[in-house]
Design an enzyme around this catalytic site. Structure first.
Site, short mmCIF file in Angstrom:
data_model
loop_
_atom_site.label_atom_id
_atom_site.label_comp_id
_atom_site.label_asym_id
_atom_site.label_seq_id
_atom_site.Cartn_x
_atom_site.Cartn_y
_atom_site.Cartn_z
CG ASP A 127 -1.92 -0.97 1.31
OD1 ASP A 127 -2.31 -1.41 0.23
OD2 ASP A 127 -2.39 -1.30 2.41
CG ASP A 172 -4.87 -0.34 5.27
OD1 ASP A 172 -5.70 -0.71 4.43
OD2 ASP A 172 -4.23 0.72 5.15
CG ASP A 180 -6.75 -4.40 1.98
OD1 ASP A 180 -7.26 -4.28 0.86
OD2 ASP A 180 -6.20 -3.48 2.59
P1 ATP Z 1 -3.31 2.86 -0.04
O1 ATP Z 1 -4.01 1.68 -0.59
O2 ATP Z 1 -2.07 3.25 -0.70
O3 ATP Z 1 -3.19 2.87 1.44
P2 ATP Z 1 -5.22 4.81 0.18
O4 ATP Z 1 -5.25 4.53 1.61
O5 ATP Z 1 -4.96 6.18 -0.27
O6 ATP Z 1 -4.23 3.98 -0.57
P3 ATP Z 1 -7.95 4.52 0.08
O7 ATP Z 1 -7.95 4.68 1.52
O8 ATP Z 1 -8.77 3.49 -0.59
O9 ATP Z 1 -6.55 4.28 -0.46
O10 ATP Z 1 -8.32 5.95 -0.52
C1 ATP Z 1 -8.61 6.14 -1.86
C2 ATP Z 1 -9.13 7.53 -2.10
O11 ATP Z 1 -10.30 7.75 -1.33
C3 ATP Z 1 -8.15 8.62 -1.68
O12 ATP Z 1 -7.33 9.00 -2.73
C4 ATP Z 1 -9.08 9.75 -1.31
O13 ATP Z 1 -9.40 10.51 -2.45
C5 ATP Z 1 -10.33 9.05 -0.83
N1 ATP Z 1 -10.38 9.00 0.63
C6 ATP Z 1 -9.46 8.52 1.47
N2 ATP Z 1 -9.86 8.63 2.74
C7 ATP Z 1 -11.09 9.18 2.72
C8 ATP Z 1 -12.04 9.54 3.73
N3 ATP Z 1 -11.82 9.33 5.01
N4 ATP Z 1 -13.19 10.10 3.33
C9 ATP Z 1 -13.44 10.29 2.03
N5 ATP Z 1 -12.59 9.98 1.05
C10 ATP Z 1 -11.43 9.44 1.37
#
Ligand code: ATP
Length: 917
Positions: free
Chosen positions: A337, A653, A657
């Site tokens: 990730d 996480d 997943d």
């Molecule tokens: P990784 O898989 O690298 O950890 P990530 O944690 O950024 O990636 P996600 O958590 O799925 O992946 O987030 C994807 C997208 O969702 C982010 O780019 C953001 O635009 C949006 N996002 C993340 N957190 C939130 C939240 N708490 N509320 C709303 N949108 C969110």
């Protein structure tokens, strides 16, 4: 004093059939939870929220289990035969050795278990409870009846809970009901006679939240819970067998068969050619069998792996399953990730984009210090309704808080939301007028979050949405204008803005809203339409500097690193460049030799979805950056990589997943950010969520595997040499250079002293400069077997020479036998120094440094051998005898000779490029 009112110990009778308020009342609690003082008092009254440990099998049974081994049966039969022959001393010694062997096994098993136990404790789950009106995270064992707890997707339910609120809550209850389809939960009371599976207003300890979120009051803890009633913790028997121990176990059986055949052959020749008496033949056969079976091997491998698990835990990688240690050493691809693993997860909002302007944000971290400026002018309240609408949305559609403590500002909640909370605080946005009516929690599969909020004074209800810009944009019909009005949304403009922000490595979130009917009380995904887009926020999340180094190290070690992120492709590319996954001109930094030049540099979730498994397999090895992915894409990526015989470590996480982690060869869960569900599915949990820890764990895995191989390479020639001595003596009709009990002695002292020393070896230099080992290759390849044979022959020959030369020249038979035993001990000791470095020359001062345990082992061996030679009771037990000086120096000189010849063999192997590795 709290008293249970019904079986199995719930403090409220049929809590599922009462209203939430009735249950709170009955437990002396309220919507704000308990006070910390009451909680503490209750904890003292009802005890910790833990299930009683199952009783351990009694000592005698554990001791006995160590006698259930083919070799020990051989020993016991040998002892029986000695008894029949009336050789009572030998009988006693053989029994004694069997007991010592069992004791060593018991102690090693105990150490392995306590290492694993300690590690399990490091993974004790937490719970979010409301104490003194504020949410805090506590150890799940400290939860008491009356506590108000909050759970969300991926959490383990800490106790039996009567729900107070629930939002799309679904819980996987198979641990309790066997039902694998998650059950839907809501706070409405159900019939008092409903069975456990139908109590939809209850959450049960030990189950896992599959989706949604909820709050409830704890009605039972520990053994009083439903799960406590049906089991006092299933004895989660730690599987100590691994593929490696099984491989070696099979190897041991093959050796045992070979021994049987050779033993029979030996007896036939001894009888027909040399006319040996049955007595002598029996003695020789017993000696041969005892000599040749590598009985200590499986235990040695297990303890080496278990010690490795402990050493890895010290480096923040907590191994949940023993076999993962050996798999880690062969990992060839790591899928990681981005957020929080490769980046710091310390987010700061940098810029705000609306339809008609940009707002710059000063400051760093979660401290709400730093101003918002438009064209270098400070933002004035009331002048930018579009910016304010965005800030309101980001503040209301948000579960994070930033709190001030003695050491500055800290975050409670999710970093992305923390950055947005801080942004709102910097602008002075207040949320006190609003009351949240409903929430659709963030889910990485849909990538947005929504809340329904009501301002009672102004009598307005608004649906607030924040999320990934492309997802939110799809839901918008209009965009906010600077004067507070609306105009049709300009999708092209926004997509260009997203690209531009992403190209600077910023994580981009969009905010949108819509007014909702006054009587709305819930949100469904379908309600998210016709929204008004307020604007975008760009958030920085700098890469972890140590991750940059770790990626470079992985590339050197022939390990491909793939970044799989939910973020936008532009953001992913920019971060990948900073991390060294992509070169500054956007090409992959590390490529396989047979690279597919047409493979894309970044593959998005949508592109991946459009591909067949076949097509994905075609590009998967050459694409190192996956953007805009959903959790279900991970499993396809893992499978495609595995089709190329890659050994894949995959991080995760979120609750979704878990399947990908199970599919991966090594599932890696985040210890801080990860949900309980992911940790359950993982082989390894990272205590610090850091990519560099995975790289170190792989390095540790390689070291541990190396050490296991070194131990095997060391131990087998002990048996080989002894067996050879007896075989030669019988085949040539010579006097026995070793008595069976003496063979047992030498096996026993090497088992308790030397054999463990190699488990403590440090990593050899260059361990991360070589490619990953072939996971399917046997631990004992041709070169390894050749070395075992060479050393067996060398030590065996030296022992025979010592015995016959001394017996015919200077010593009695007893003395010559004693010196032969010393030769075996010293030969092994010398060979131990050869084994410290698999290929590298041991003819360097390094061989004397860096392993304290080795010196302790060597010292103990010499002391024990001195006792063997000089103590009169040993003379009685083992037939040994005091020897003159040459009984020490001759074996010593020959041992040095063995050491030098093995080094010469290693040098030849190096020149020919053949290694026992
Ligand atoms: P990784 O898989 O690298 O950890 P990530 O944690 O950024 O990636 P996600 O958590 O799925 O992946 O987030 C994807 C997208 O969702 C982010 O780019 C953001 O635009 C949006 N996002 C993340 N957190 C939130 C939240 N708490 N509320 C709303 N949108 C969110």
């Amino acid at each position: 004093m709290l008293t249970p009112v019904e079986s199995p110990g719930h403090l409220v009778r049929a809590a599922w059939s009462l209203s939430g308020d009735e249950v709170l009342d009955a437990l002396g609690s309220g919507a704000d939870g308990l006070s910390a003082a009451t909680a503490e008092q209750r904890l003292a009254e009802v005890g910790r929220n833990e299930l009683p440990l199952p009783p351990r099998p009694p000592l005698w049974r554990r001791v006995l289990s160590h006698f259930q081994d083919v070799l020990v049966y051989v020993l016991l039969v040998a002892a029986g035969l000695k008894a029949i022959l009336g050789e009572w001393i030998d009988f006693a010694v053989i029994l004694l050795v069997a007991v010592v062997n069992a004791a060593v096994g018991l102690i090693q098993e105990g150490r392995a278990e306590s290492a694993l136990d300690g590690i399990r404790k490091m993974l004790s789950p937490g719970a979010e409870v409301r104490r003194d009106g504020a949410w805090t995270k506590v150890d799940a064992a400290a939860v008491v009846p009356g506590d108000v707890v909050r759970v969300r997707a991926g959490d383990g339910v800490p106790a039996d809970v009567r729900l107070l609120t629930a939002s799309n809550l679904r819980v996987e209850e198979s641990a309790l009901t066997g039902e694998s389809v998650p059950s839907t939960k809501d706070p409405a009371p159900v019939d008092a006679v409903a069975g456990v599976g139908d109590r939809s207003s209850m959450l049960f300890s030990g189950t896992i939240v599959a989706a949604g979120s909820g709050e409830g009051v704890v009605v039972a803890t520990g053994a009083a819970t439903e799960i406590g009633a049906i089991q006092s913790l299933v004895a989660e028997a730690e599987e100590l067998a691994t593929p490696l121990t099984r491989q070696l176990g099979r190897f041991g059986t093959q050796i045992a068969l070979l021994i049987l055949v050779m033993g029979v052959l030996m007896a036939v020749i001894g009888h027909t050619v040399h006319h040996l008496s049955v007595d002598d033949l029996l003695s020789a056969s017993i000696g041969f069998a005892v000599a040749a079976v590598p009985e200590g091997l499986p235990a040695l491998v297990t303890i080496t792996l278990a010690l490795g698990v402990q050493q890895m835990a010290d480096r923040n990688a907590i191994t949940r399953r023993l076999p993962a240690v050996e798999t880690l050493g062969s990992v060839s691809t790591i899928c990681s990730d981005k957020t929080g693993t490769l980046t710091k997860n310390e987010m700061t909002a940098r810029t705000v984009r609306t339809a008609h302007g940009t707002v710059e944000v000063a400051g760093a971290g979660y401290a709400p210090e730093g101003g918002l400026t438009v064209a270098s002018q400070e933002l004035v309240a009331g002048e930018h309704p579009d910016v304010e609408a965005l800030l309101d949305t980001m503040a209301l559609c948000n579960d994070a808080q930033v709190v001030r403590s003695a050491d500055g500002w800290s975050l409670v909640g999710e970093p992305t939301e923390g950055a947005l909370r801080t942004l709102a605080l910097k602008a002075g946005t207040g949320t006190s007028a609003w009351r949240r009516v409903a929430v659709l929690p963030f889910d990485s599969a849909v990538k947005y979050m929504a809340t329904l909020d009501r301002d009672d004074e102004r009598a307005v209800t608004v649906l607030h949405v924040k999320g990934a810009p492309d997802r939110v944009l799809e839901l918008c019909r209009t965009q906010a204008t600077p004067d507070g009005a609306s105009e049709p949304v300009d999708t092209g403009f926004w997509l260009a803005q997203v690209d531009e922000l992403g190209s600077h490595g910023l994580r981009v979130l969009a905010a949108a809203r819509r007014s909702a009917p006054a009587d709305a009380v819930s949100i469904e995904d379908d309600d998210l339409r016709d929204l008004e887009l307020c604007g975008l926020v760009g958030i920085v999340d700098p890469p972890r500097p140590e991750a940059i180094d770790a990626i470079a190290e992985c590339h050197r070690a022939g390990i491909t690193v793939k970044m799989i992120t939910g973020d936008h492709a532009g953001t992913a590319t920019a971060i990948a460049q900073e991390l060294g996954l992509l070169t500054p001109d956007g090409r992959p930094a590390h490529r396989t030799a047979d690279v597919d030049r047409d493979a894309p540099v970044v593959l998005t979730g949508a592109e991946l979805e459009a591909m067949s498994n076949e097509q994905l397999r075609g590009v998967v090895r050459d694409v190192d950056v996956y953007a805009r992915t959903s959790p279900e894409h991970k499993i396809r990526i893992v499978s495609a990589l595995q089709a190329h015989r890659q050994v894949v470590a995959m991080t995760g996480d979120g609750v979704n997943d878990a399947p990908a982690l199970t599919q991966a060869d090594v599932g890696v869960a985040m210890g801080i950010k990860g949900t309980e569900a992911t940790k359950e599915a993982a082989d390894v949990v990272l205590a610090d969520d850091n990519f560099a820890t995975i790289e170190r764990a792989v390095e540790e895995g390689r070291r541990i595997y190396d050490n296991v191989r070194k131990s095997v390479l060391f131990l087998l020639p002990t048996n080989g040499a002894q067996a050879l001595v007896i075989l030669v003596a019988v085949l040539f009709g010579l006097t026995m250079p070793l008595e069976p009990v003496q063979v047992l002695w030498i096996n026993m002292i090497t088992a308790v002293t030397l054999s463990l020393a190699l488990a403590y070896e440090k990593a050899e230099p260059g361990i991360m400069d070589r490619p990953p080992r072939d996971a399917d290759a046997s631990i004992l390849g041709g070169a390894a077997l050749r070395r075992i044979l060479l050393v067996s022959a060398l030590i065996g020959a030296a022992t025979l020479v010592v015995f016959f030369v001394e017996r015919d020249g200077h010593m009695t038979v007893d003395q010559a036998q004693t010196t032969a035993v010393t030769m075996l001990a010293f030969g092994q000791l010398a060979y131990l120094f050869n084994c410290r470095f698999t290929d590298r020359s041991s003819l360097s001062l390094d061989v004397l440094r860096g392993n304290r345990v080795l010196w302790i082992s060597a010292g103990s061996l010499v002391v024990l051998q001195a006792v063997f030679v000089y103590a009169p009771f040993m003379h009685t037990l083992f037939g040994s005898a005091a020897v003159p000086w040459r009984g020490w120096w001759v074996p010593l000189v020959l041992a040095v000779g063995v050491f030098l010849v093995v080094e010469a063999g290693k040098a030849v192997g190096r020149v020919r490029g053949r290694s026992p590795r």
